[in-house]
Design a protein around this motif. Sequence first.
Motif, mmCIF file in Angstrom:
data_model
loop_
_atom_site.group_PDB
_atom_site.id
_atom_site.type_symbol
_atom_site.label_atom_id
_atom_site.label_comp_id
_atom_site.label_asym_id
_atom_site.label_seq_id
_atom_site.Cartn_x
_atom_site.Cartn_y
_atom_site.Cartn_z
ATOM 1 N N VAL A 24 32.821 39.535 17.339
ATOM 2 C CA VAL A 24 32.211 40.493 16.399
ATOM 3 C C VAL A 24 32.702 41.900 16.715
ATOM 4 N N ALA A 25 32.784 42.223 17.984
ATOM 5 C CA ALA A 25 33.257 43.548 18.392
ATOM 6 C C ALA A 25 34.656 43.811 17.853
ATOM 7 N N GLU A 26 35.534 42.841 17.957
ATOM 8 C CA GLU A 26 36.896 43.014 17.458
ATOM 9 C C GLU A 26 36.908 43.227 15.955
ATOM 10 N N LYS A 27 36.121 42.451 15.227
ATOM 11 C CA LYS A 27 36.045 42.610 13.775
ATOM 12 C C LYS A 27 35.461 43.967 13.379
ATOM 13 N N MET A 28 34.529 44.465 14.197
ATOM 14 C CA MET A 28 33.869 45.748 13.919
ATOM 15 C C MET A 28 34.657 46.930 14.476
ATOM 16 N N GLU A 29 35.716 46.633 15.235
ATOM 17 C CA GLU A 29 36.509 47.663 15.914
ATOM 18 C C GLU A 29 35.638 48.465 16.881
ATOM 19 N N MET A 30 34.880 47.701 17.682
ATOM 20 C CA MET A 30 33.983 48.250 18.694
ATOM 21 C C MET A 30 34.227 47.508 19.998
ATOM 22 N N THR A 31 33.507 47.909 21.019
ATOM 23 C CA THR A 31 33.562 47.174 22.278
ATOM 24 C C THR A 31 32.468 46.103 22.296
ATOM 25 N N GLN A 32 32.652 45.127 23.141
ATOM 26 C CA GLN A 32 31.635 44.097 23.311
ATOM 27 C C GLN A 32 30.354 44.727 23.827
ATOM 28 N N ALA A 33 30.480 45.748 24.670
ATOM 29 C CA ALA A 33 29.304 46.439 25.206
ATOM 30 C C ALA A 33 28.485 47.086 24.090
ATOM 31 N N SER A 34 29.158 47.602 23.065
ATOM 32 C CA SER A 34 28.441 48.201 21.929
ATOM 33 C C SER A 34 27.621 47.149 21.191
ATOM 34 N N ILE A 35 28.210 45.991 20.975
ATOM 35 C CA ILE A 35 27.494 44.906 20.293
ATOM 36 C C ILE A 35 26.278 44.517 21.135
ATOM 37 N N SER A 36 26.461 44.420 22.428
ATOM 38 C CA SER A 36 25.354 44.092 23.323
ATOM 39 C C SER A 36 24.237 45.132 23.219
ATOM 40 N N GLN A 37 24.590 46.396 23.186
ATOM 41 C CA GLN A 37 23.594 47.460 23.089
ATOM 42 C C GLN A 37 22.816 47.365 21.771
ATOM 43 N N PHE A 38 23.506 47.048 20.669
ATOM 44 C CA PHE A 38 22.812 46.852 19.394
ATOM 45 C C PHE A 38 21.844 45.687 19.488
ATOM 46 N N GLU A 39 22.314 44.579 20.062
ATOM 47 C CA GLU A 39 21.472 43.384 20.142
ATOM 48 C C GLU A 39 20.254 43.593 21.038
ATOM 49 N N LYS A 40 20.368 44.418 22.041
ATOM 50 C CA LYS A 40 19.243 44.714 22.934
ATOM 51 C C LYS A 40 18.289 45.745 22.339
ATOM 52 N N GLY A 41 18.688 46.359 21.227
ATOM 53 C CA GLY A 41 17.844 47.382 20.614
ATOM 54 C C GLY A 41 18.004 48.743 21.257
ATOM 55 N N ASN A 42 19.042 48.918 22.060
ATOM 56 C CA ASN A 42 19.280 50.194 22.729
ATOM 57 C C ASN A 42 20.039 51.194 21.856
ATOM 58 N N ARG A 43 20.663 50.693 20.811
ATOM 59 C CA ARG A 43 21.383 51.557 19.873
ATOM 60 C C ARG A 43 20.863 51.282 18.473
ATOM 61 N N VAL A 44 20.743 52.335 17.690
ATOM 62 C CA VAL A 44 20.285 52.211 16.307
ATOM 63 C C VAL A 44 21.506 52.349 15.395
ATOM 64 N N PRO A 45 21.757 51.363 14.541
ATOM 65 C CA PRO A 45 22.926 51.432 13.678
ATOM 66 C C PRO A 45 22.698 52.381 12.500
#
Length: 104
Positions: A24-45
Amino acid sequence: MLSTEFGNNLKKIRKNRGYNQQEVAEKMEMTQASISQFEKGNRVPTPSLIRKFANILDANVEEFVGSSDAEFERQMLMRNVEDLSADSIKKINEFVELIKSGNK
């Protein structure tokens, strides 16, 4: 809260589609860590990121935010005004009143 609900839904949709975080990170042009932060609720999209996640994962926005468009927009508005000054919030309220008066 939007970030927690989004994160839980992102994880569920991602897994249901058979993707890992890195894919998903590659498709979104993000890092895997960013996806993890979204999934943990630590980042608001942002709304545009939510739409991009929906497009990439072949889902609709409601599946991610779990609410109607109007409720989602309300939540985003509240998020956006959190750090504004009292004067800025007053201006927004005046604008809202102007919009409401035009809808009558």
